[in-house]
Design an enzyme around this catalytic site. Sequence first.
Site, PDB file in Angstrom:
ATOM      1  N   CYS A   1       9.195   8.736   2.920  1.00 33.54           N
ATOM      2  CA  CYS A   1      10.118   9.243   2.112  1.00 33.54           C
ATOM      3  C   CYS A   1      11.185   8.388   1.745  1.00 33.54           C
ATOM      4  CB  CYS A   1      10.442  10.605   2.545  1.00 33.54           C
ATOM      5  SG  CYS A   1       9.252  11.622   3.261  1.00 33.54           S
TER       6      CYS A   1
ATOM      7  N   ARG B   1       8.363   5.826  -3.200  1.00 39.91           N
ATOM      8  CA  ARG B   1       8.209   6.113  -1.653  1.00 39.91           C
ATOM      9  C   ARG B   1       7.630   7.420  -1.412  1.00 39.91           C
ATOM     10  NH1 ARG B   1      10.576   2.337   1.822  1.00 39.91           N
ATOM     11  NH2 ARG B   1      10.487   3.935   3.563  1.00 39.91           N
TER      12      ARG B   1
ATOM     13  N   TRP C   1       7.417  12.487   0.481  1.00 39.91           N
ATOM     14  CA  TRP C   1       5.987  12.479   0.537  1.00 39.91           C
ATOM     15  C   TRP C   1       5.465  13.255   1.691  1.00 39.91           C
ATOM     16  CZ3 TRP C   1       1.873  10.842   3.715  1.00 39.91           C
ATOM     17  CH2 TRP C   1       0.563  10.601   3.121  1.00 39.91           C
TER      18      TRP C   1
ATOM     19  N   ASN D   1      13.349  10.339   7.079  1.00 39.47           N
ATOM     20  CA  ASN D   1      12.179   9.578   6.688  1.00 39.47           C
ATOM     21  C   ASN D   1      11.406   9.513   8.220  1.00 39.47           C
ATOM     22  OD1 ASN D   1      10.031   7.894   5.550  1.00 39.47           O
ATOM     23  ND2 ASN D   1      11.232   6.094   6.032  1.00 39.47           N
ATOM     24  N   GLY D   2       9.917   9.695   8.076  1.00 39.05           N
ATOM     25  CA  GLY D   2       9.163   9.437   9.466  1.00 39.05           C
ATOM     26  C   GLY D   2       8.908  10.774   9.885  1.00 39.05           C
TER      27      GLY D   2
ATOM     28  N   GLU E   1     -10.807  -5.293  -2.493  1.00 39.97           N
ATOM     29  CA  GLU E   1      -9.607  -5.165  -3.029  1.00 39.97           C
ATOM     30  C   GLU E   1      -9.842  -4.658  -4.429  1.00 39.97           C
ATOM     31  OE1 GLU E   1      -5.494  -5.069  -3.791  1.00 39.97           O
ATOM     32  OE2 GLU E   1      -6.768  -4.862  -1.935  1.00 39.97           O
TER      33      GLU E   1
ATOM     34  N   LYS F   1      -8.171  -0.863  -5.873  1.00 45.48           N
ATOM     35  CA  LYS F   1      -6.968  -0.965  -6.880  1.00 45.48           C
ATOM     36  C   LYS F   1      -7.777   0.220  -7.774  1.00 45.48           C
ATOM     37  CE  LYS F   1      -4.089  -3.162  -5.857  1.00 45.48           C
ATOM     38  NZ  LYS F   1      -4.347  -2.589  -4.715  1.00 45.48           N
TER      39      LYS F   1
ATOM     40  N   GLU G   1      -7.257   3.881  -6.455  1.00 46.28           N
ATOM     41  CA  GLU G   1      -6.201   4.003  -5.921  1.00 46.28           C
ATOM     42  C   GLU G   1      -5.346   4.671  -7.422  1.00 46.28           C
ATOM     43  OE1 GLU G   1      -3.541   1.312  -3.244  1.00 46.28           O
ATOM     44  OE2 GLU G   1      -4.330   0.190  -4.841  1.00 46.28           O
TER      45      GLU G   1
ATOM     46  N   HIS H   1     -30.096  -1.806   2.045  1.00 45.71           N
ATOM     47  CA  HIS H   1     -29.867  -1.217   3.426  1.00 45.71           C
ATOM     48  C   HIS H   1     -29.505   0.339   3.351  1.00 45.71           C
ATOM     49  CE1 HIS H   1     -31.400  -4.640   5.686  1.00 45.71           C
ATOM     50  NE2 HIS H   1     -30.547  -5.222   4.971  1.00 45.71           N
TER      51      HIS H   1
ATOM     52  N   LYS I   1       4.241   4.208  -1.407  1.00 40.90           N
ATOM     53  CA  LYS I   1       4.236   2.687  -1.504  1.00 40.90           C
ATOM     54  C   LYS I   1       4.569   2.040   0.215  1.00 40.90           C
ATOM     55  CE  LYS I   1       4.889  -1.482  -3.144  1.00 40.90           C
ATOM     56  NZ  LYS I   1       3.726  -1.951  -4.073  1.00 40.90           N
TER      57      LYS I   1
END
Length: 608
Positions: free
Chosen positions: A2, A27, A75, A101-102, A480, A484, A487, A503, A603
């Site tokens: 947050c 955030r 968040w 935050n946390g 990656e 992207k 996301e 496989h 983020k």
Amino acid sequence: MCGIVGYTGDKQASPILLDGLEKLEYRGYDSAGIAVENGGKLTVSKTKGRLALLREKTENGAAVQGVTGIGHTRWATHGKPSEENSHPHVSESGRVAIVHNGIIENYMELKQMLLNRGRSFVSETDTEVAAQLIDFYYEGDILQAVAKAVREFEGNYALGILCVDEPGKLIAVRNHAPLIVGYALDGNYFASDVMALLAHTRSVTYLADEEIAVLEKTQVHYYSSFLDPIEKKVERVEWDSAAADKGGYEHFMFKEIMEQPEVIRRTVLPLIRDGRAEMEQIISKAMVANMKRLFIVACGSSYHVGIIAKYNIEKLARIPVEVVLASEFRYCDPIVDENTLVILISQSGETTDTLEALREAKERGATTLGIVNVEGSSIAKAADLVLYTKAGPEIAVATTKAYSAQLALTVLIALYLAEQRGTIDQATYDEILGALLAVPEQMGTILEQKAYIQYLAYQHFHNDDIFFIGRNVDYALSLEGSLKLKEISYIHSEAYAAGELKHGTISLVEDGTLVIAIASCRRLTEKTLSNAMEVRARGAQVLALAAESVKEEVSHVADQVMTIPDTHDVLLPSLAILPLQLFAYYVALYRGCDIDKPRNLAKSVTVE
């Protein structure tokens, strides 16, 4: 995960809080809120959803008067997104307001204790428990109450606290979550990220774990959790505040993609002296001589950087390298000792899992090297050694320029280790270093092809399932590229080592499935194309990414081809990532997605 901000001084607090939260919205954006004290009275305004709704509700802050306040953008971790669960939270008495935050891990135990003493709760959050506990201990001195409460908290947290009985005063406290105090002529500030403060000040102090700051209009005092006074250093932030603006681009992500050539120059050039990768002041020759093993520990995109770095370091320096997800490192009983170097990669320098992995490595005797983008961050301060990427503020949740800067630094590390260990000849060394120095210009060439990549995105944005395949470093690039895409476009996308398709995974390929085949690693092009032919035989469309020198060969197999300039194999990933970033961006654009702030993501991941 947050964003928090606080202000006390001469100006109206609400507009400052809202502007600060706008810089922190990356955030978290499930909800937002502010609490402002005015003449011993508290006004709280909060909304579910984006900050724009809070701006509208408060008339851009004009409807909430007062010169001392705290703000939050959330968040969700504890409790679903809702107005009841939004911050700030206020104690039952209405006396204490708090932003957080946390995670306070023992909040249920504390909540039960408070319930047993007659306290009632209106939310599902651990934050309200913190507010209630501080209020429970309040006996006329908010600092004493905070200190007593935080000694009972377990977990990672940064707290901003306001008490209406003590006007003009804010309390800030942190433990394993970022919190910064800023100083200005018009008052004092705190925030979870320096970007919230750049419009007001560049003079800051970074709180350490279990430290408490008391902010008033003209002064700030610091204490330990046992209220021993502490002297703190004031530092100057050198970031350009303009880097936190879109600069005329529609999205931060696109701006940050376009900034990558300059970012590579800023990151690499200061570490090159007289044609050599100069790192002896960071990684000593004695350390290299005694090094038996190397770990790279990271999360998300930084983990993908680590996989490419493993290939390059083992190839050039012949040191065994293990790449471990930070969230697993603490629990896998890693074999590290005083002859082990553990490299920890994090854009924010605050990633909780990576920070905990760092502590685990140090406890086992390893030397730790942090690669981070934020000076003064927790990983930068905790690591034995540190290398900074010079990406500047990265606002879009999906990383682009920080990833590329990390990748470039790991190439320099590979070159330095190889030279010190005598595992590279002069001609190869010079070729790779020259190729690295040429990367920014070659990136510019790729970015000039963005219209073609946009065209390809338009052809494929309707797909609901996309597979990426590659071998060796191309497999790491596939990871990656797939990340992207998923996301920011919300397309189901998976990356596979190309040789593993048969496989099991190939059973998912059917008519019209898009397979992006990355064939930048030229010595493996033939084998990757063989896998591409296998999926085409089952009805897939193949979009390939290859070096210019093999374009003709690849075009015989692929339906469409994106190309990158030829370079040394070690540097191919640094170029090949750009078309993948652009493709993901344009696909998300055509799908109408919120590119900079994708759903459910934040983020800086500051919770485990």
